[in-house]
Design a protein around this motif. Structure first.
Motif, PDB file in Angstrom:
ATOM      1  N   ASN A  39       9.283 -28.454  -8.671  1.00 27.74           N
ATOM      2  CA  ASN A  39       8.716 -28.868  -9.957  1.00 27.74           C
ATOM      3  C   ASN A  39       8.411 -30.354 -10.016  1.00 27.74           C
ATOM      4  N   THR A  40       9.057 -31.137  -9.163  1.00 22.82           N
ATOM      5  CA  THR A  40       8.839 -32.583  -9.182  1.00 22.82           C
ATOM      6  C   THR A  40       7.898 -33.063  -8.089  1.00 22.82           C
ATOM      7  N   ALA A  41       7.347 -32.127  -7.315  1.00 22.12           N
ATOM      8  CA  ALA A  41       6.416 -32.505  -6.247  1.00 22.12           C
ATOM      9  C   ALA A  41       5.115 -33.021  -6.846  1.00 22.12           C
ATOM     10  N   ASN A  42       4.561 -34.073  -6.252  1.00 19.98           N
ATOM     11  CA  ASN A  42       3.317 -34.655  -6.747  1.00 19.98           C
ATOM     12  C   ASN A  42       2.098 -33.823  -6.375  1.00 19.98           C
ATOM     13  N   GLY A  43       2.193 -33.085  -5.286  1.00 20.23           N
ATOM     14  CA  GLY A  43       1.059 -32.289  -4.825  1.00 20.23           C
ATOM     15  C   GLY A  43       1.501 -30.908  -4.374  1.00 20.23           C
ATOM     16  N   ALA A  44       0.930 -30.440  -3.274  1.00 16.02           N
ATOM     17  CA  ALA A  44       1.287 -29.129  -2.737  1.00 16.02           C
ATOM     18  C   ALA A  44       2.719 -29.152  -2.213  1.00 16.02           C
ATOM     19  N   CYS A  45       3.359 -27.971  -2.213  1.00 10.91           N
ATOM     20  CA  CYS A  45       4.754 -27.876  -1.778  1.00 10.91           C
ATOM     21  C   CYS A  45       4.935 -26.615  -0.949  1.00 10.91           C
ATOM     22  N   ILE A 105      -1.322 -21.924   7.355  1.00 10.75           N
ATOM     23  CA  ILE A 105      -1.167 -21.784   5.913  1.00 10.75           C
ATOM     24  C   ILE A 105      -2.301 -22.563   5.241  1.00 10.75           C
ATOM     25  N   GLN A 106      -3.054 -21.892   4.397  1.00  8.95           N
ATOM     26  CA  GLN A 106      -4.190 -22.511   3.712  1.00  8.95           C
ATOM     27  C   GLN A 106      -3.756 -23.006   2.326  1.00  8.95           C
ATOM     28  N   ARG A 107      -4.090 -24.233   2.002  1.00  9.38           N
ATOM     29  CA  ARG A 107      -3.831 -24.786   0.687  1.00  9.38           C
ATOM     30  C   ARG A 107      -5.053 -25.593   0.213  1.00  9.38           C
ATOM     31  N   LYS A 108      -5.192 -25.707  -1.088  1.00  8.84           N
ATOM     32  CA  LYS A 108      -6.173 -26.622  -1.672  1.00  8.84           C
ATOM     33  C   LYS A 108      -5.396 -27.726  -2.374  1.00  8.84           C
ATOM     34  N   VAL A 109      -5.735 -28.968  -2.085  1.00 11.20           N
ATOM     35  CA  VAL A 109      -4.992 -30.099  -2.635  1.00 11.20           C
ATOM     36  C   VAL A 109      -5.927 -30.991  -3.436  1.00 11.20           C
ATOM     37  N   THR A 110      -5.397 -31.520  -4.519  1.00 10.22           N
ATOM     38  CA  THR A 110      -6.150 -32.444  -5.355  1.00 10.22           C
ATOM     39  C   THR A 110      -5.951 -33.860  -4.834  1.00 10.22           C
ATOM     40  N   CYS A 111      -7.038 -34.521  -4.521  1.00 10.76           N
ATOM     41  CA  CYS A 111      -6.972 -35.853  -3.919  1.00 10.76           C
ATOM     42  C   CYS A 111      -7.052 -36.947  -4.982  1.00 10.76           C
ATOM     43  N   SER A 112      -6.793 -38.163  -4.554  1.00  7.28           N
ATOM     44  CA  SER A 112      -6.759 -39.299  -5.471  1.00  7.28           C
ATOM     45  C   SER A 112      -8.120 -39.598  -6.082  1.00  7.28           C
ATOM     46  N   ASP A 113      -9.190 -39.108  -5.477  1.00 11.36           N
ATOM     47  CA  ASP A 113     -10.521 -39.317  -6.038  1.00 11.36           C
ATOM     48  C   ASP A 113     -10.930 -38.182  -6.972  1.00 11.36           C
ATOM     49  N   GLY A 114      -9.977 -37.266  -7.241  1.00 14.21           N
ATOM     50  CA  GLY A 114     -10.246 -36.169  -8.150  1.00 14.21           C
ATOM     51  C   GLY A 114     -10.826 -34.937  -7.491  1.00 14.21           C
ATOM     52  N   GLN A 115     -11.191 -35.025  -6.224  1.00 18.13           N
ATOM     53  CA  GLN A 115     -11.764 -33.887  -5.517  1.00 18.13           C
ATOM     54  C   GLN A 115     -10.661 -32.948  -5.022  1.00 18.13           C
ATOM     55  N   VAL A 116     -10.972 -31.650  -5.018  1.00 19.05           N
ATOM     56  CA  VAL A 116     -10.060 -30.648  -4.464  1.00 19.05           C
ATOM     57  C   VAL A 116     -10.568 -30.261  -3.084  1.00 19.05           C
ATOM     58  N   ASN A 139     -20.679 -42.019   3.125  1.00 20.43           N
ATOM     59  CA  ASN A 139     -20.737 -40.770   2.363  1.00 20.43           C
ATOM     60  C   ASN A 139     -19.387 -40.060   2.302  1.00 20.43           C
ATOM     61  N   SER A 140     -18.382 -40.579   2.981  1.00 21.43           N
ATOM     62  CA  SER A 140     -17.071 -39.942   3.011  1.00 21.43           C
ATOM     63  C   SER A 140     -16.013 -40.945   2.589  1.00 21.43           C
ATOM     64  N   PRO A 141     -15.847 -41.150   1.301  1.00 24.20           N
ATOM     65  CA  PRO A 141     -14.865 -42.146   0.839  1.00 24.20           C
ATOM     66  C   PRO A 141     -13.444 -41.737   1.180  1.00 24.20           C
ATOM     67  N   TYR A 142     -12.596 -42.717   1.355  1.00 20.18           N
ATOM     68  CA  TYR A 142     -11.193 -42.487   1.686  1.00 20.18           C
ATOM     69  C   TYR A 142     -10.462 -41.976   0.449  1.00 20.18           C
ATOM     70  N   ALA A 143      -9.583 -40.968   0.639  1.00 18.80           N
ATOM     71  CA  ALA A 143      -8.812 -40.405  -0.472  1.00 18.80           C
ATOM     72  C   ALA A 143      -7.439 -40.017   0.033  1.00 18.80           C
TER      73      ALA A 143
END
Length: 416
Positions: free
Chosen positions: A52-58, A143-154, A4-8
């Protein structure tokens, strides 16, 4: 791992400055010239590009030693009541996420440091205080962040941040810290802070280590970065400083005992960058891969006008102060053999230092003590002829005056 917890995966970029030492622009105040590729107004462009060139959170951090190092810093401390300090404004304009303290940030006293910290939007962190406190400075930070994962989930990500500095700071700044603040050793302070962050729920921990790498397995109370990386479990990235080196080197490792690490040089000439590839499972986050590099401003990285403008009032006050005539002489001076033997320029500087100190201690219980001035050579000869030699002597004379400045009382305590 449950079904139930796929790798991302998700990406986190960590940017860092360290040992800026009040090089807020490329202007060399003592020589009245600009140094290409130096200063926060130029590095601001590099920071913007990296973000600006970061793929995710910075995230953007500073690793300390920002208040001291140039005449601009001394002027800001000397005229704290009527010159707005540019560093907090620059930190706020560039949206730093956290600031660590370095040993030199105590050079103007705790009250001055507290006033500077109060003007910064970014939290200031230091876990090295074993007793005593600095208003506005905390040992750990989440520091709290929300990140978009490779499976599309935030998904939520909690980044723990802490900072340590050399315990010798209490000796180097004993006139300000004795009886007020005691400092803990680097490894023990780091271990205590990391344990606290883990208990607070940090998924990833970043160590702002205002210390050189040193060498693992050797005892170095001042440069303990490698020892922390080897002995303190739970650190996912480490920012080094203090020794003004650049790490990683071109062909060197990008980690310190397995921990991704950078040391972004000196004088805002370099931006440190660590890219973490984070893996997520049902048991939480972990570092699945990493890369560490240094970003140097290129030809396209021109000063950002908004940052230069924030520095302008302090630079103008510095120029006004340095333009004042201190003394005149009809004798000729040179520094041709300055690194080989003492000469007339050394004697002049030593006499200036003694005179300034004698004036300040007159009428006190120190007045009858002998005065000895120690003068270190700063230059020899001159690459551009006699004009350069004359300028070097002028620079050294002014440096001598700044070194004596700490003896002059102000409403905020003594100067650096």
């Amino acid at each position: 791992m449950s079904m139930n917890s796929p790798y991302a995966f998700a990406d986190l970029r960590i940017l860092a400055t360290s040992d800026v030492h009040m090089h807020i622009t490329g202007w060399d105040a003592l020589r009245d010239r600009n140094v290409a590729g130096r200063g926060m107004d130029v590095l601001a462009h590099t920071i913007e590009t990296a973000r600006n060139t970061a793929n995710g959170a910075c995230l953007l951090f500073d690793n300390g030693d920002f208040l001291q190092g140039t005449p601009v810093g001394a002027i800001c401390a000397a005229y704290a009541s009527d010159v707005r300090h540019p560093w907090p404004d620059i930190v706020n304009a560039l949206s730093y996420d956290a600031i660590g303290l370095g040993n030199h940030d105590f050079d103007f006293g705790v009250p001055f440091l507290e006033r500077t910290v109060a003007h910064m939007d970014a939290p200031t962190v230091c876990a090295s205080l074993a007793s005593g406190s600095v208003a506005g400075v905390v040992p750990t930070l989440l520091i709290q962040r929300k990140v978009t994962c490779s499976d599309g989930q935030v998904r939520p990500l909690v980044i723990g941040v802490t900072s340590v500095l050399p315990p010798q700071t209490a000796i180097w700044n004993h006139r300000y810290l004795t009886g007020l603040i005691e400092l803990e050793g680097g490894v023990s302070a780091a271990r205590r802070a990391v344990t606290a962050l883990q208990a607070q729920g940090a998924d990833i921990i970043v160590m702002l280590c205002h210390s050189g790498a040193g060498a693992s397995g050797t005892k170095d109370d001042e440069n303990f970065g490698a020892e922390i990386a080897a002995k303190v479990e739970g650190i996912d990235a480490i920012i080094l400083g203090h020794t003004h080196e650049r790490l990683p080197k071109t062909a060197g490792p990008k980690d310190l005992n397995g921990v991704p690490a950078v040391m972004p040089g000196y004088a805002a000439e370099v931006l440190g960058q660590i890219d973490l590839r984070l893996g997520w499972t049902d048991v939480g986050w972990h570092v699945a891969g990493h890369d560490a590099t240094l970003r140097l401003p290129g030809a396209e990285d021109q000063p950002v006008p908004a940052i230069t403008a924030l520095a302008a009032p302090a630079l103008a006050k510095t120029q006004e102060t340095l333009d004042q005539t201190l003394a005149q002489t009809t004798s000729g001076f040179h520094t041709y053999f300055g690194m080989l033997m003492s000469g007339p320029s050394d004697a002049l500087i030593a006499r200036a230092m003694i005179n300034v100190i004698a004036e300040q201690v007159a009428g006190s219980d120190l007045a009858d003590l002998p005065l000895i001035a120690s003068v270190a050579p700063m230059t020899m000869g001159g690459a551009q002829g006699r004009a350069t030699l004359s300028m070097c002597l002028r620079d050294r004379f002014k440096c001598a005056i700044w070194r004596c400045w700490h003896l002059i009382p102000t409403p905020f305590g003594r100067r650096c």
